[in-house]
Write a protein that holds these residues in place. Structure first.
Motif, PDB file in Angstrom:
ATOM      1  N   HIS A  76      44.722  63.834  26.812  1.00 15.29           N
ATOM      2  CA  HIS A  76      44.229  63.286  28.290  1.00 15.29           C
ATOM      3  C   HIS A  76      43.674  64.493  29.032  1.00 15.29           C
ATOM      4  O   HIS A  76      43.085  63.946  30.117  1.00 15.29           O
ATOM      5  CB  HIS A  76      45.302  62.629  28.916  1.00 15.29           C
ATOM      6  CG  HIS A  76      46.354  63.392  29.482  1.00 15.29           C
ATOM      7  ND1 HIS A  76      47.748  62.995  29.275  1.00 15.29           N
ATOM      8  CD2 HIS A  76      46.529  64.511  30.207  1.00 15.29           C
ATOM      9  CE1 HIS A  76      48.488  63.808  30.119  1.00 15.29           C
ATOM     10  NE2 HIS A  76      47.766  64.805  30.606  1.00 15.29           N
ATOM     11  N   LYS A  77      43.691  65.588  28.574  1.00 18.44           N
ATOM     12  CA  LYS A  77      42.903  66.443  29.529  1.00 18.44           C
ATOM     13  C   LYS A  77      41.449  66.887  28.946  1.00 18.44           C
ATOM     14  O   LYS A  77      40.455  66.510  29.548  1.00 18.44           O
ATOM     15  CB  LYS A  77      43.661  68.012  29.423  1.00 18.44           C
ATOM     16  CG  LYS A  77      44.859  68.033  30.368  1.00 18.44           C
ATOM     17  CD  LYS A  77      45.196  69.330  30.710  1.00 18.44           C
ATOM     18  CE  LYS A  77      46.309  69.507  31.873  1.00 18.44           C
ATOM     19  NZ  LYS A  77      47.429  68.578  31.880  1.00 18.44           N
TER      20      LYS A  77
ATOM     21  N   ALA B 265      48.657  72.791  27.008  1.00 17.65           N
ATOM     22  CA  ALA B 265      48.282  71.205  27.487  1.00 17.65           C
ATOM     23  C   ALA B 265      46.831  71.156  27.402  1.00 17.65           C
ATOM     24  O   ALA B 265      46.246  70.109  27.081  1.00 17.65           O
ATOM     25  CB  ALA B 265      48.716  71.359  28.901  1.00 17.65           C
TER      26      ALA B 265
ATOM     27  N   SER C 278      55.415  73.117  35.453  1.00 15.98           N
ATOM     28  CA  SER C 278      56.230  72.210  34.791  1.00 15.98           C
ATOM     29  C   SER C 278      57.413  72.737  33.983  1.00 15.98           C
ATOM     30  O   SER C 278      58.574  72.349  33.582  1.00 15.98           O
ATOM     31  CB  SER C 278      55.323  71.546  33.637  1.00 15.98           C
ATOM     32  OG  SER C 278      54.694  72.377  32.664  1.00 15.98           O
TER      33      SER C 278
ATOM     34  N   THR D 156      47.004  77.811  33.447  1.00 14.32           N
ATOM     35  CA  THR D 156      46.354  76.787  34.338  1.00 14.32           C
ATOM     36  C   THR D 156      45.554  77.737  35.314  1.00 14.32           C
ATOM     37  O   THR D 156      44.478  77.193  35.947  1.00 14.32           O
ATOM     38  CB  THR D 156      47.475  76.134  35.325  1.00 14.32           C
ATOM     39  OG1 THR D 156      48.447  75.714  34.359  1.00 14.32           O
ATOM     40  CG2 THR D 156      47.006  74.978  36.079  1.00 14.32           C
TER      41      THR D 156
ATOM     42  N   GLY E 206      46.156  79.032  27.031  1.00 14.58           N
ATOM     43  CA  GLY E 206      45.354  78.518  28.259  1.00 14.58           C
ATOM     44  C   GLY E 206      46.174  78.100  29.599  1.00 14.58           C
ATOM     45  O   GLY E 206      46.355  76.995  29.912  1.00 14.58           O
TER      46      GLY E 206
ATOM     47  N   THR F  82      52.161  80.099  26.629  1.00 12.32           N
ATOM     48  CA  THR F  82      50.990  79.215  27.128  1.00 12.32           C
ATOM     49  C   THR F  82      49.735  79.494  26.526  1.00 12.32           C
ATOM     50  O   THR F  82      49.479  80.873  26.325  1.00 12.32           O
ATOM     51  CB  THR F  82      50.777  79.353  28.551  1.00 12.32           C
ATOM     52  OG1 THR F  82      52.202  79.058  29.154  1.00 12.32           O
ATOM     53  CG2 THR F  82      49.808  78.207  29.083  1.00 12.32           C
TER      54      THR F  82
ATOM     55  N   ASP G  92      53.056  75.653  25.066  1.00 12.73           N
ATOM     56  CA  ASP G  92      52.370  74.830  26.073  1.00 12.73           C
ATOM     57  C   ASP G  92      50.736  75.014  25.850  1.00 12.73           C
ATOM     58  O   ASP G  92      50.391  75.995  26.525  1.00 12.73           O
ATOM     59  CB  ASP G  92      52.846  74.941  27.155  1.00 12.73           C
ATOM     60  CG  ASP G  92      51.998  74.105  28.320  1.00 12.73           C
ATOM     61  OD1 ASP G  92      51.268  73.362  28.132  1.00 12.73           O
ATOM     62  OD2 ASP G  92      52.453  74.309  29.633  1.00 12.73           O
TER      63      ASP G  92
ATOM     64  N   THR H 169      53.432  63.146  29.382  1.00 15.84           N
ATOM     65  CA  THR H 169      52.439  64.175  30.006  1.00 15.84           C
ATOM     66  C   THR H 169      53.238  65.318  29.304  1.00 15.84           C
ATOM     67  O   THR H 169      54.197  65.375  28.599  1.00 15.84           O
ATOM     68  CB  THR H 169      52.664  64.364  31.487  1.00 15.84           C
ATOM     69  OG1 THR H 169      54.286  64.450  31.680  1.00 15.84           O
ATOM     70  CG2 THR H 169      52.286  63.214  32.422  1.00 15.84           C
ATOM     71  N   ALA H 170      52.455  66.466  29.393  1.00 11.93           N
ATOM     72  CA  ALA H 170      53.010  67.698  29.090  1.00 11.93           C
ATOM     73  C   ALA H 170      54.323  68.335  29.639  1.00 11.93           C
ATOM     74  O   ALA H 170      55.127  68.805  29.119  1.00 11.93           O
ATOM     75  CB  ALA H 170      52.162  69.003  29.019  1.00 11.93           C
ATOM     76  N   SER H 171      54.394  67.693  30.885  1.00  7.70           N
ATOM     77  CA  SER H 171      55.511  68.107  31.662  1.00  7.70           C
ATOM     78  C   SER H 171      56.885  67.590  31.101  1.00  7.70           C
ATOM     79  O   SER H 171      57.820  68.139  30.860  1.00  7.70           O
ATOM     80  CB  SER H 171      55.468  67.390  33.097  1.00  7.70           C
ATOM     81  OG  SER H 171      54.440  68.236  33.960  1.00  7.70           O
TER      82      SER H 171
HETATM   83  N1  PLP Z   1      50.851  73.026  31.253  1.00  7.16           N
HETATM   84  C1  PLP Z   1      49.703  73.496  31.556  1.00  7.16           C
HETATM   85  C2  PLP Z   1      49.424  74.989  30.885  1.00  7.16           C
HETATM   86  C3  PLP Z   1      48.829  72.876  32.439  1.00  7.16           C
HETATM   87  O1  PLP Z   1      47.614  73.301  32.855  1.00  7.16           O
HETATM   88  C4  PLP Z   1      49.207  71.645  32.948  1.00  7.16           C
HETATM   89  C5  PLP Z   1      48.488  70.701  33.934  1.00  7.16           C
HETATM   90  O2  PLP Z   1      47.358  71.186  34.264  1.00  7.16           O
HETATM   91  C6  PLP Z   1      50.521  71.090  32.432  1.00  7.16           C
HETATM   92  C7  PLP Z   1      51.503  71.859  31.650  1.00  7.16           C
HETATM   93  C8  PLP Z   1      51.109  69.669  33.052  1.00  7.16           C
HETATM   94  O3  PLP Z   1      50.307  68.766  32.406  1.00  7.16           O
HETATM   95  P1  PLP Z   1      50.813  67.298  32.619  1.00  7.16           P
HETATM   96  O4  PLP Z   1      49.949  66.777  33.752  1.00  7.16           O
HETATM   97  O5  PLP Z   1      50.269  66.451  31.318  1.00  7.16           O
HETATM   98  O6  PLP Z   1      52.442  67.109  32.877  1.00  7.16           O
END
Ligand code: PLP
Length: 431
Positions: A294-295, A265, A183, A238, A236, A234, A263, A140-142
């Motif tokens: 995966h997004k 993501a 994250s 959230t 984009g 970042t 980031d 994951t991005a986290s």
């Molecule tokens: N970074 C951003 C900008 C996100 O919008 C998200 C999730 O929506 C994440 C990180 C976390 O992604 P992941 O679920 O792959 O850890």
């Protein structure tokens, strides 16, 4: 337990089942309608002593599990960022499950490692990322952001904290915008740096980090005896898909010898469109970058592509080679050295299926269409007397609210909360 012949029969049935599910997904309520605890109560407290048939398990899947599923592939799913899957991705996942490979070392599946290397190269060129960078798939991005934070920590201390731990004199500071994903907060906490070290920088009217505010805060922290460690930009966000000004942030990071992690993501997939590459202007000055196929790249969860300028920093930070993992093959990548996990799924396979089956043109046209639909919706909202567009919609996320006349902020918030709850509970559309 089923035998080989029975497996063949059930597998055929399951493929039909999956095709029916995906073909008729609109018939399900997009958001699960079950109350809390209802699935849990229907599952026995104890596992069965003897074998149960696949038919019986599938009956329970239909009756117990499916009602508790929120259908992320439903066309009316607009909540959260997308978690797109696709037919080629599902097919690849079947093979991944069948071969059941552990992809921790080159030797534990050479094809997995080498396909992963190749896919990271493909993604780099598809997105216009720096050609000399290296990539690895994280879950994951986290996790990728955690890996970036720990890499920065070790690089800055010359691998001291890996060795002796914190001595209390580090006094690091870390920066991101007020709109960065949670994250980042989690990574700062669990990397031992501590959440007090994380400075949330003010954003502009479009919710992007203000470089002037970043510079001022760093200067102030340096004057107070802190060591600026890294910034997370970042692309984009959230909340509103704001894009932080990377080039200016990167110059500031260089000035203070800080790590820069990017980031992207969700928005990273849109870099496949050359007209959106302005978002990564300055990326060559950064140290790491993550985006999630995966997004928004039709590759089902999980598959997060993490790229770094210097893979030696990564492997020096994470490599562990106990006796039982030593192999005689040299000059190969052992990807467990590139992150937290030892055991790793064969995630490159689904990327390979997706990229080949869509083709770059296919991916571009899908993403372009999503952006166009968002633009069309934003225009309609903008023109409508009773709705308000809250943000420009540069990508495929539209932030708006219902705004009937003669209502104050409090009333508008209440009306919108109620509207959202009513819409989401209807099961027809999930916002
Ligand atoms: N970074 C951003 C900008 C996100 O919008 C998200 C999730 O929506 C994440 C990180 C976390 O992604 P992941 O679920 O792959 O850890």
């Amino acid at each position: 337990m089923i035998n080989h012949q029975e497996f063949r029969k059930h597998a055929h049935q399951l493929v039909d089942y999956i095709a029916d599910y995906l073909g008729e997904i609109e018939n399900f309520p997009v958001k699960s309608q079950v109350p809390p605890g209802s699935v849990f109560r229907k599952i026995p407290d104890q596992p069965p002593d003897s074998s149960e048939s696949i038919d019986a398990i599938m009956d329970d899947f239909n009756n117990i599990i499916l009602p508790g599923i929120t259908h992320w592939q439903h066309p009316n799913f607009h909540a959260y960022f997308t978690g797109n899957s696709s037919y080629p991705s599902v097919l690849a996942e079947m093979l991944t499950a069948a071969v059941g490979a552990q992809c921790m070392l080159w030797e534990t599946s050479p094809a997995a490692t080498e396909l992963e290397e190749k896919m990271m190269g493909w993604l780099k060129s598809m997105l216009g990322l720096p050609a000399a960078w290296s990539g690895v798939i994280q879950d994951t991005a986290s996790t990728a952001t955690l890996v970036a934070v720990i890499s920065a920590r070790e690089w800055k201390t010359q691998w001291k904290i890996n060795q002796t731990g914190f001595d209390g004199n580090e006094r690091f500071t870390v920066y991101c915008s007020e709109q960065a994903h949670s994250s980042v907060d989690k990574a700062i906490r669990i990397s031992g740096i501590g959440k007090d070290a994380l400075k949330k920088i003010e954003v502009d009217r479009e919710f992007a980090l203000k470089p002037g505010a970043l510079q001022a805060k760093i200067q102030q922290d340096v004057a107070a005896g802190f060591t600026p460690l890294l910034t997370i930009a970042t692309l984009g966000t959230t909340g509103t898909t704001a894009v932080d000004p990377l080039h200016e942030i990167a110059e500031i990071c260089q000035q203070y010898q800080m790590w820069l992690h990017v980031d992207a993501a969700w928005a990273g997939s849109a870099l496949i469109l050359p007209q959106l590459r302005w978002m990564i202007n300055g990326l060559e000055m950064a140290d790491s970058f993550v985006f999630n196929p995966h997004k928004w790249m039709f590759t089902n969860f999980d598959c997060s592509a993490y790229f770094v300028k210097d893979p030696d920093i990564l492997t020096r930070t994470f490599a562990m080679v106990p006796e039982y993992l030593k192999t005689k093959t040299s000059g190969v990548n052992n990807y467990s050295d590139w992150g937290v996990q030892l055991g790793r799924r064969f995630r490159a396979l689904k990327l390979w299926f997706v990229i080949r089956n869509f083709g770059i043109e296919g991916l571009k046209s899908k993403i372009e269409a999503h952006i166009l639909w968002a633009k069309q919706l934003a225009e309609k909202i903008d023109l409508h007397a009773d709705f308000q567009l809250l943000q420009p919609a540069p990508l495929s996320c539209v932030c708006f609210r219902y705004m009937p006349a003669n209502k104050n902020q409090q009333q508008l918030n209440r009306i919108n909360q109620e509207l959202l709850r009513t819409i989401n509970e209807s099961g027809k559309i999930y916002l």
